[in-house]
Design a protein around this motif. Structure first.
Motif, PDB file in Angstrom:
ATOM      1  N   ASP A   1       0.793  -0.594  -0.039  1.00  0.00           N
ATOM      2  CA  ASP A   1       0.281  -0.088   0.192  1.00  0.00           C
ATOM      3  C   ASP A   1       0.612   1.908  -0.457  1.00  0.00           C
ATOM      4  O   ASP A   1       1.725   1.263   0.957  1.00  0.00           O
ATOM      5  N   THR A   2       0.666   2.192  -0.739  1.00  0.00           N
ATOM      6  CA  THR A   2       1.174   3.247  -0.787  1.00  0.00           C
ATOM      7  C   THR A   2       0.230   4.583  -1.431  1.00  0.00           C
ATOM      8  O   THR A   2      -0.898   4.478  -2.041  1.00  0.00           O
ATOM      9  N   THR A   3       0.956   5.860  -1.555  1.00  0.00           N
ATOM     10  CA  THR A   3       0.057   7.028  -1.890  1.00  0.00           C
ATOM     11  C   THR A   3       1.139   7.724  -2.973  1.00  0.00           C
ATOM     12  O   THR A   3       2.452   8.019  -3.077  1.00  0.00           O
ATOM     13  N   LEU A   4       0.712   8.129  -3.991  1.00  0.00           N
ATOM     14  CA  LEU A   4       1.213   9.031  -4.995  1.00  0.00           C
ATOM     15  C   LEU A   4       0.638  10.286  -5.013  1.00  0.00           C
ATOM     16  O   LEU A   4      -0.924  10.240  -4.322  1.00  0.00           O
ATOM     17  N   GLY A   5       0.995  11.697  -4.260  1.00  0.00           N
ATOM     18  CA  GLY A   5       0.231  12.730  -4.818  1.00  0.00           C
ATOM     19  C   GLY A   5       0.522  13.328  -5.323  1.00  0.00           C
ATOM     20  O   GLY A   5       1.719  13.869  -6.092  1.00  0.00           O
ATOM     21  N   VAL A   6      -0.048  14.470  -6.390  1.00  0.00           N
ATOM     22  CA  VAL A   6       0.065  15.678  -7.275  1.00  0.00           C
ATOM     23  C   VAL A   6      -0.417  16.649  -7.348  1.00  0.00           C
ATOM     24  O   VAL A   6      -1.611  16.626  -6.368  1.00  0.00           O
ATOM     25  N   GLY A   7      -0.021  17.378  -7.089  1.00  0.00           N
ATOM     26  CA  GLY A   7      -0.010  18.990  -7.024  1.00  0.00           C
ATOM     27  C   GLY A   7      -0.289  19.345  -7.983  1.00  0.00           C
ATOM     28  O   GLY A   7       0.730  19.735  -8.949  1.00  0.00           O
ATOM     29  N   ASN A   8      -1.237  20.643  -9.286  1.00  0.00           N
ATOM     30  CA  ASN A   8      -0.911  21.390  -9.984  1.00  0.00           C
ATOM     31  C   ASN A   8      -1.459  22.436  -9.796  1.00  0.00           C
ATOM     32  O   ASN A   8      -2.564  22.761 -10.057  1.00  0.00           O
ATOM     33  N   ASN A   9      -0.545  23.281 -10.095  1.00  0.00           N
ATOM     34  CA  ASN A   9      -0.530  24.979  -9.651  1.00  0.00           C
ATOM     35  C   ASN A   9      -0.325  25.020 -11.736  1.00  0.00           C
ATOM     36  O   ASN A   9      -0.202  26.187 -11.492  1.00  0.00           O
ATOM     37  N   GLY A  10      -0.541  24.768 -12.207  1.00  0.00           N
ATOM     38  CA  GLY A  10       0.058  25.424 -13.780  1.00  0.00           C
ATOM     39  C   GLY A  10      -1.088  25.534 -14.263  1.00  0.00           C
ATOM     40  O   GLY A  10      -2.255  26.920 -13.919  1.00  0.00           O
ATOM     41  N   TYR A  11      -1.614  25.512 -15.693  1.00  0.00           N
ATOM     42  CA  TYR A  11      -2.183  26.804 -16.690  1.00  0.00           C
ATOM     43  C   TYR A  11      -3.064  25.137 -17.332  1.00  0.00           C
ATOM     44  O   TYR A  11      -4.058  25.789 -17.723  1.00  0.00           O
ATOM     45  N   HIS A  12      -2.569  23.746 -16.907  1.00  0.00           N
ATOM     46  CA  HIS A  12      -3.420  23.083 -17.668  1.00  0.00           C
ATOM     47  C   HIS A  12      -3.517  21.984 -17.037  1.00  0.00           C
ATOM     48  O   HIS A  12      -3.011  21.467 -16.476  1.00  0.00           O
ATOM     49  N   ASP A  13      -4.486  21.332 -17.174  1.00  0.00           N
ATOM     50  CA  ASP A  13      -5.513  20.015 -16.752  1.00  0.00           C
ATOM     51  C   ASP A  13      -4.690  18.906 -16.749  1.00  0.00           C
ATOM     52  O   ASP A  13      -3.885  18.981 -17.864  1.00  0.00           O
ATOM     53  N   ILE A  14      -3.780  17.618 -15.495  1.00  0.00           N
ATOM     54  CA  ILE A  14      -3.159  16.884 -16.046  1.00  0.00           C
ATOM     55  C   ILE A  14      -4.227  15.436 -16.148  1.00  0.00           C
ATOM     56  O   ILE A  14      -5.254  15.835 -15.267  1.00  0.00           O
ATOM     57  N   THR A  15      -4.225  15.099 -17.498  1.00  0.00           N
ATOM     58  CA  THR A  15      -5.446  14.221 -17.602  1.00  0.00           C
ATOM     59  C   THR A  15      -4.725  12.514 -18.085  1.00  0.00           C
ATOM     60  O   THR A  15      -3.173  12.448 -17.870  1.00  0.00           O
ATOM     61  N   ASP A  16      -5.102  11.321 -17.680  1.00  0.00           N
ATOM     62  CA  ASP A  16      -5.032  10.332 -17.710  1.00  0.00           C
ATOM     63  C   ASP A  16      -3.576   9.951 -16.975  1.00  0.00           C
ATOM     64  O   ASP A  16      -2.834   9.216 -17.865  1.00  0.00           O
ATOM     65  N   LEU A  17      -3.713  10.404 -16.117  1.00  0.00           N
ATOM     66  CA  LEU A  17      -3.365  10.290 -14.329  1.00  0.00           C
ATOM     67  C   LEU A  17      -2.128   9.114 -14.288  1.00  0.00           C
ATOM     68  O   LEU A  17      -3.357   8.669 -13.537  1.00  0.00           O
ATOM     69  N   SER A  18      -1.738   8.628 -14.658  1.00  0.00           N
ATOM     70  CA  SER A  18      -1.173   7.145 -14.069  1.00  0.00           C
ATOM     71  C   SER A  18      -0.284   7.064 -13.334  1.00  0.00           C
ATOM     72  O   SER A  18       0.518   7.333 -13.848  1.00  0.00           O
ATOM     73  N   LEU A  19      -0.099   5.262 -12.129  1.00  0.00           N
ATOM     74  CA  LEU A  19       1.573   4.944 -11.310  1.00  0.00           C
ATOM     75  C   LEU A  19       1.662   3.934 -12.145  1.00  0.00           C
ATOM     76  O   LEU A  19       0.553   3.361 -12.298  1.00  0.00           O
ATOM     77  N   PHE A  20       2.570   3.068 -12.277  1.00  0.00           N
ATOM     78  CA  PHE A  20       2.626   1.994 -12.890  1.00  0.00           C
ATOM     79  C   PHE A  20       3.951   1.348 -11.909  1.00  0.00           C
ATOM     80  O   PHE A  20       4.893   1.840 -11.593  1.00  0.00           O
ATOM     81  N   VAL A  21       3.318   0.331 -11.893  1.00  0.00           N
ATOM     82  CA  VAL A  21       5.133  -0.472 -10.515  1.00  0.00           C
ATOM     83  C   VAL A  21       4.912  -1.633 -10.913  1.00  0.00           C
ATOM     84  O   VAL A  21       4.090  -2.633 -11.653  1.00  0.00           O
ATOM     85  N   GLN A  22       6.183  -1.743 -11.562  1.00  0.00           N
ATOM     86  CA  GLN A  22       6.425  -3.865 -12.111  1.00  0.00           C
ATOM     87  C   GLN A  22       7.707  -4.160 -10.987  1.00  0.00           C
ATOM     88  O   GLN A  22       8.167  -3.352 -10.842  1.00  0.00           O
ATOM     89  N   ALA A  23       6.967  -4.998 -10.551  1.00  0.00           N
ATOM     90  CA  ALA A  23       8.342  -5.922  -9.565  1.00  0.00           C
ATOM     91  C   ALA A  23       9.048  -7.071  -9.035  1.00  0.00           C
ATOM     92  O   ALA A  23       8.126  -7.745 -10.847  1.00  0.00           O
ATOM     93  N   SER A  24      10.176  -7.200  -9.728  1.00  0.00           N
ATOM     94  CA  SER A  24      10.028  -8.971 -10.111  1.00  0.00           C
ATOM     95  C   SER A  24      11.272  -9.115  -8.957  1.00  0.00           C
ATOM     96  O   SER A  24      12.350  -8.047  -8.688  1.00  0.00           O
ATOM     97  N   VAL A  25      11.405 -10.058  -9.070  1.00  0.00           N
ATOM     98  CA  VAL A  25      12.103 -10.900  -7.917  1.00  0.00           C
ATOM     99  C   VAL A  25      12.965 -11.837  -8.309  1.00  0.00           C
ATOM    100  O   VAL A  25      12.289 -12.769  -9.461  1.00  0.00           O
ATOM    101  N   ALA A  26      14.818 -12.026  -8.163  1.00  0.00           N
ATOM    102  CA  ALA A  26      15.650 -12.569  -9.237  1.00  0.00           C
ATOM    103  C   ALA A  26      14.459 -12.576 -10.497  1.00  0.00           C
ATOM    104  O   ALA A  26      14.893 -14.050 -11.103  1.00  0.00           O
ATOM    105  N   GLY A  27      14.753 -11.212 -10.717  1.00  0.00           N
ATOM    106  CA  GLY A  27      14.353 -11.872 -12.462  1.00  0.00           C
ATOM    107  C   GLY A  27      13.333 -12.480 -13.154  1.00  0.00           C
ATOM    108  O   GLY A  27      12.453 -12.569 -14.127  1.00  0.00           O
ATOM    109  N   ILE A  28      12.338 -13.214 -11.894  1.00  0.00           N
ATOM    110  CA  ILE A  28      10.705 -13.692 -12.472  1.00  0.00           C
ATOM    111  C   ILE A  28       9.701 -11.939 -11.956  1.00  0.00           C
ATOM    112  O   ILE A  28      10.021 -11.794 -10.642  1.00  0.00           O
TER     113      ILE A  28
END
Lengths: 160, 277
Positions: free
Chosen positions: B61-88
């Protein structure tokens, strides 16, 4: 009657195009190692500095074509040809300097990518409309130019 | 002289300048995101302390925080995680895309599932500590879809095994005659990772050096703690005599099924000496 050739305008246009396409980018590249050198990995820095080999020939090309475009008066084929060439050279400059709108780099273990090729399409549209402008301008001013240049030629302004 | 077609020329000129202005406006307002404070990213932290076990999978369980103070919305924002152990590969997860509007700060709670079933055969992370290699990245689009961006980071996180110890103490086993057969009792120790919950059944099987079954037994042990118990095997008279009279190498197979059906097997060869046991 307006002059057919404009050496003064050619010099002004050359300077006006050399500033954004040669002088400022080269100045930025030469200053970059002093400003960001300690923060950028050597491979990224050398890749950025290698842009000089793109900026210089294409930028000088844009400058020369801009001077030639301004040298010829409206309605002359030279202006249309060099004007279109100048716009295409600008397009090539932007395409190669910004690597087609896709930048990816690895920095301190972080991989980054930025894809702005769709945004560049708007710039390409502006540049191509600029090229179209010279073509349209040629046809619009051709008859007027011929009537002024060859007033006794009854073929002036006719199809060639 | 009257020049015809100036209207067309004007239209082309205006269209060209309009496109250039649109490009510059979009480019400059996008570049405003690099001004410090305009784009805030609270990166997700991934480590074993946030692990929980559910339905045969480990979730981080974790949390990604994003704050947008620019001029355009950020859309389709996603976090991806890949994990492997000993190459598996044990995880390839991407969160559903979200939109972070201008002036908004969003926290995305993420449960990264890690499927340990592919590790069952290798034993990595099951019985031995392992480095889990994580690739964590964010990707999204901005400036009305004209710009896509992404960043990813690869790091290794040492993780304790799910089963730090599972031992059968043959040296302290006692062999006793039970009617016409033998009863062989020996202590065992099973320790499982603290985030595991519930009970599991362990099956212990012992083979002699020629591969013949010596005996087997089962025991129910609580997970998430250190368990000391005694395993009792019913051994045939012939096998009991063989064990009592000569030292030999025995193969101890330990089978353990974790919640969710993740079955793990550990096989070790142990020297058995009747004089010492």
């Amino acid at each position: 009657m307006e002059s057919r050739y404009h050496p003064g305008r050619a010099v002004v246009s050359a300077i006006a195009n050399a500033i954004p396409f040669v002088i400022l980018p080269i100045f930025a590249l030469r200053t970059l190692p002093n400003l960001l050198g300690p923060f950028l990995p050597p491979e990224v820095l050398s890749e950025v500095l290698s842009l000089e080999s793109i900026i210089l020939p294409l930028g000088i090309g844009v400058t020369i074509l801009a001077a030639l475009t301004a040298f010829f008066g409206k309605g002359l084929a030279g202006r249309a040809a060099f004007g279109t060439g100048r716009q295409l050279a600008k397009l090539a400059w932007v395409y190669f300097v910004f690597t087609g709108g896709l930048i990816s780099l690895s920095l301190l273990g972080v991989s980054l990518f930025l894809d702005f090729h769709l945004l560049l399409y708007i710039f390409y549209a502006a540049v191509l409309l600029g090229a179209l402008y010279f073509v349209v301008e040629y046809f619009v001013y051709r008859r007027a130019y011929r009537m002024a240049a060859y007033p006794t030629d009854h073929y002036a302004g006719g199809p060639t | 002289m009257q020049v015809k077609g100036r209207g067309a020329l004007l239209i082309v000129r205006i269209a060209g300048i309009g496109a250039l202005l649109a490009f510059m406006a979009l480019a400059l307002t996008t570049m405003a995101l690099v001004i410090p404070g305009n784009l805030e990213i609270l990166p997700p932290e991934l480590d074993a302390t946030s692990a929980r076990f559910q339905d045969g999978r480990v979730y981080l369980d974790t949390t990604l925080g994003v704050g947008n103070n620019g001029y355009h919305d950020i859309t389709d924002l996603s976090l991806f995680v890949q994990a492997s152990v000993a190459g598996i590969q044990v995880s390839d997860y991407r969160t559903p895309p979200v939109t972070v509007s201008v002036g908004q700060r969003t926290f995305i709670n993420v449960s990264v599932p890690m499927d340990l079933a592919p590790l069952a055969s290798s034993g990595a992370l099951i019985f031995l500590p392992a480095n889990v290699e994580f690739t964590v990245g964010v990707a999204g689009t901005t400036t009305r879809g004209f710009i896509s961006f992404g960043a990813s980071f690869t790091f290794q996180q040492p993780v304790d095994p799910l089963i730090p110890q599972a031992n059968l103490d043959l040296a302290n086993g006692t062999l006793a005659v039970n009617g016409t057969a033998f009863q062989w009792t020996m202590p065992y120790t099973v320790e499982t990772a603290s985030f595991l919950q519930g009970n599991t059944t362990i099956r212990i099987t012992i083979f002699n050096e020629t591969g013949v079954l010596v005996g087997n037994t089962t025991a129910v042990v609580p997970l998430g703690t250190l368990v000391n118990g005694n395993a009792t095997f019913q051994v045939t008279a012939a096998m009991g005599l063989d064990l009592a009279t000569r030292p030999q190498n025995l193969t101890v197979r330990l089978e353990l099924v974790l919640p969710g059906g993740l079955g793990v097997t550990d096989e070790t060869v142990v020297a058995w000496d009747p004089g010492g046991g």
